[in-house]
Design an enzyme around this catalytic site. Structure first.
Site, PDB file in Angstrom:
ATOM      1  N   LYS A   1      29.186  40.077  29.871  1.00 18.01           N
ATOM      2  CA  LYS A   1      30.179  39.409  29.015  1.00 18.01           C
ATOM      3  C   LYS A   1      29.464  38.654  27.930  1.00 18.01           C
ATOM      4  CE  LYS A   1      34.730  38.680  29.043  1.00 18.01           C
ATOM      5  NZ  LYS A   1      35.724  39.517  29.712  1.00 18.01           N
TER       6      LYS A   1
HETATM    7  N1  GLU Z   1      37.399  42.114  27.902  1.00 23.05           N
HETATM    8  C1  GLU Z   1      38.070  43.020  28.756  1.00 23.05           C
HETATM    9  C2  GLU Z   1      38.024  42.536  30.195  1.00 23.05           C
HETATM   10  O1  GLU Z   1      37.895  41.358  30.446  1.00 23.05           O
HETATM   11  C3  GLU Z   1      37.604  44.454  28.578  1.00 23.05           C
HETATM   12  C4  GLU Z   1      36.159  44.710  28.834  1.00 23.05           C
HETATM   13  C5  GLU Z   1      35.712  46.107  28.441  1.00 23.05           C
HETATM   14  O2  GLU Z   1      36.537  46.914  28.028  1.00 23.05           O
HETATM   15  O3  GLU Z   1      34.517  46.369  28.531  1.00 23.05           O
HETATM   16  O4  GLU Z   1      38.187  43.289  31.110  1.00 23.05           O
END
Ligand code: GLU
Length: 453
Positions: free
Chosen positions: A115
């Protein structure tokens, strides 16, 4: 009688993530080797902190702080979004990265978790400023991201445009190479995939629909005619409201960061959307009653969808939640204390790592599409997403039923395996079942790989 003082609650997301992880360990099938492995599996593999000087539109230089955490790559390269938000900090990004590891494992896609975030308030930035922050951030991350190492995606206050800038910056730094797979959630005309925008919401709805069909929620068997309240009117919340309404549910409340609106007969969502477009908020939509930002969480309903931020259902308001099913479209909206209260009230909770995994599942499809030079139709994306989400919901429910039915056996097994650890006293819930499924899969991958050297 004076009201009792509220119990203080630890709201640090990283502490909460650790608590959820530790609670799940006793239910993992294979406990062999857990003492060391648990530390290995919880600590992030890498934390990158960067300082980003950016020239603002007025010519002044402002400095922003950015983070990218690679949590775990046992099952594949890191995957997870980048958020632009004023309260982003290292502990939040670490927690969100670990939730990505479990999320990818629970829906069984070959990624680990990661993240990123930049501490900034996009509501006060111009498009050009946002683009310069993005480009500087990607440049600073260098080769810590890449199509086979760590693949970003959208999260709060980032969107397909942001992903296009990420791609372009990375591609400028890596000329003469195939780079489309470095980021997902791109615009459809730039290697993106149809259906990614609605994927998180659609995945949440598939999970809810399947749990109802499998009889997981007492007193509720279908979406049609269900009364729904949604906290949040961003990517996840807005699409979830429309999809559920189109399936025959009655959406009575929605909110955004400025407040919420309620209408017992069901909201006219087109009117709510038009009002937000015009004024910047859902608040004040004609024919609706105003409620607070957290008011949506206390509306009497059948399905409650927290689709905003972390730490929304807490010890402070959990008692007043009045619903049959909570579907966590947001990451980390419910605290551990609130989990206990919801369970004691008989409320079923579809946890975030299952309920909002639709986004990353379609990101995975996009990545495969890019690597294979394919173009998928939206109907194919929809059908494959449904297969993934139904299967994951079913597997979590099966685990939940097994560990609940055989709870005393799990208690005894844990006491015997780890006598020095805290005994398990309360019955598992669906979050614990989802975590146990995910953590078990990561541990199995580690066991197969072994410890290098
Ligand atoms: N930000 C989204 C989540 O928290 C998507 C992450 C992604 O598609 O890699 O799942």
């Amino acid at each position: 009688m004076p009201k009792a003082a509220p119990v203080p609650e630890d709201l640090n997301p990283h502490h909460i993530a650790r608590h959820q992880f530790e609670e799940a360990i006793p239910y993992v099938d294979d406990l062999k080797g857990w003492k060391g492995v648990s530390q290995w599996l919880f600590e992030p593999e890498r934390v990158v902190k960067v300082t980003l000087p950016v020239v603002m539109d007025d010519g002044e230089v402002r400095v922003f702080r950015g983070y990218r955490v690679l949590h775990n790559t046992a099952r594949g390269p890191g995957k997870g979004g980048i958020r632009f938000y004023p309260t982003v900090d290292e502990d939040e990004v670490k927690a969100l990265a670990s939730w990505m590891t479990w999320k990818c494992a629970v829906v069984d896609i070959p990624f680990g978790g990661a993240k990123g975030g930049v501490e900034c308030d996009t509501t006060k930035l111009s498009t050009d400023e946002k683009r310069r922050i993005t480009r500087r951030f990607v440049t600073s991350l260098g080769d810590t991201i890449g199509p086979y190492t760590d693949i970003p995606a959208p999260d709060m206050y980032t969107d397909p445009d942001t992903m296009a800038w990420i791609y372009d910056t990375y591609a400028m730094l890596h000329p003469n190479a195939e780079n489309l797979g470095v980021v997902t959630g791109k615009p459809v005309d730039l290697g993106g995939i149809p259906g990614r925008g609605t994927a998180t919401a659609q995945g949440s709805v598939f999970v809810a629909e399947h749990l109802l069909a499998l009889g997981a929620v007492p007193g509720l068997s279908q979406i049609e005619d269900a009364v729904v309240s949604v906290q949040g009117f961003g990517n996840a919340g807005r699409h979830a409201a429309f999809i559920l309404r189109d399936m025959g549910a009655k959406v009575v409340a929605v909110s955004d960061s400025k407040g919420g609106v309620f209408k017992a007969k069901g909201l006219d969502l087109e009117a709510v959307e038009a009002h937000k477009k015009e004024t910047g908020s859902v608040v004040g939509t004609p024919g609706t009653r105003r409620i607070g930002v957290k008011g949506t969480l206390e509306v009497e309903c059948d399905i409650l969808i927290p689709a905003a931020l972390e730490n929304q259902i807490t010890l402070e308001n959990a008692e007043r939640v009045s619903t049959k099913l909570v579907v966590e479209a947001a990451n980390g909206p419910t605290t551990p204390g609130a989990d206990r209260i919801l369970a004691s009230k008989g409320i079923v909770l579809a946890p975030d790592i299952l309920a909002n995994a639709g986004g990353v599942v379609v990101s995975y499809f996009e990545w495969v599409q890019n690597l294979e030079h394919e173009q998928w139709e939206e109907s194919v994306v929809h059908a494959r997403l449904r297969t993934k989400m139904y299967r994951a919901a079913e597997q979590v429910l099966t685990t939940y039923r097994r560990i609940t039915e055989r709870f005393p056996e799990y208690q005894a097994r844990w006491r015997q395996f780890m006598p020095e650890a805290k005994a398990i006293t309360h019955k598992p819930d669906m979050r614990i079942a989802a975590m146990a499924t995910a953590v078990g899969r990561c541990k199995a991958a580690l066991d197969r790989r072994g410890v290098w050297p």
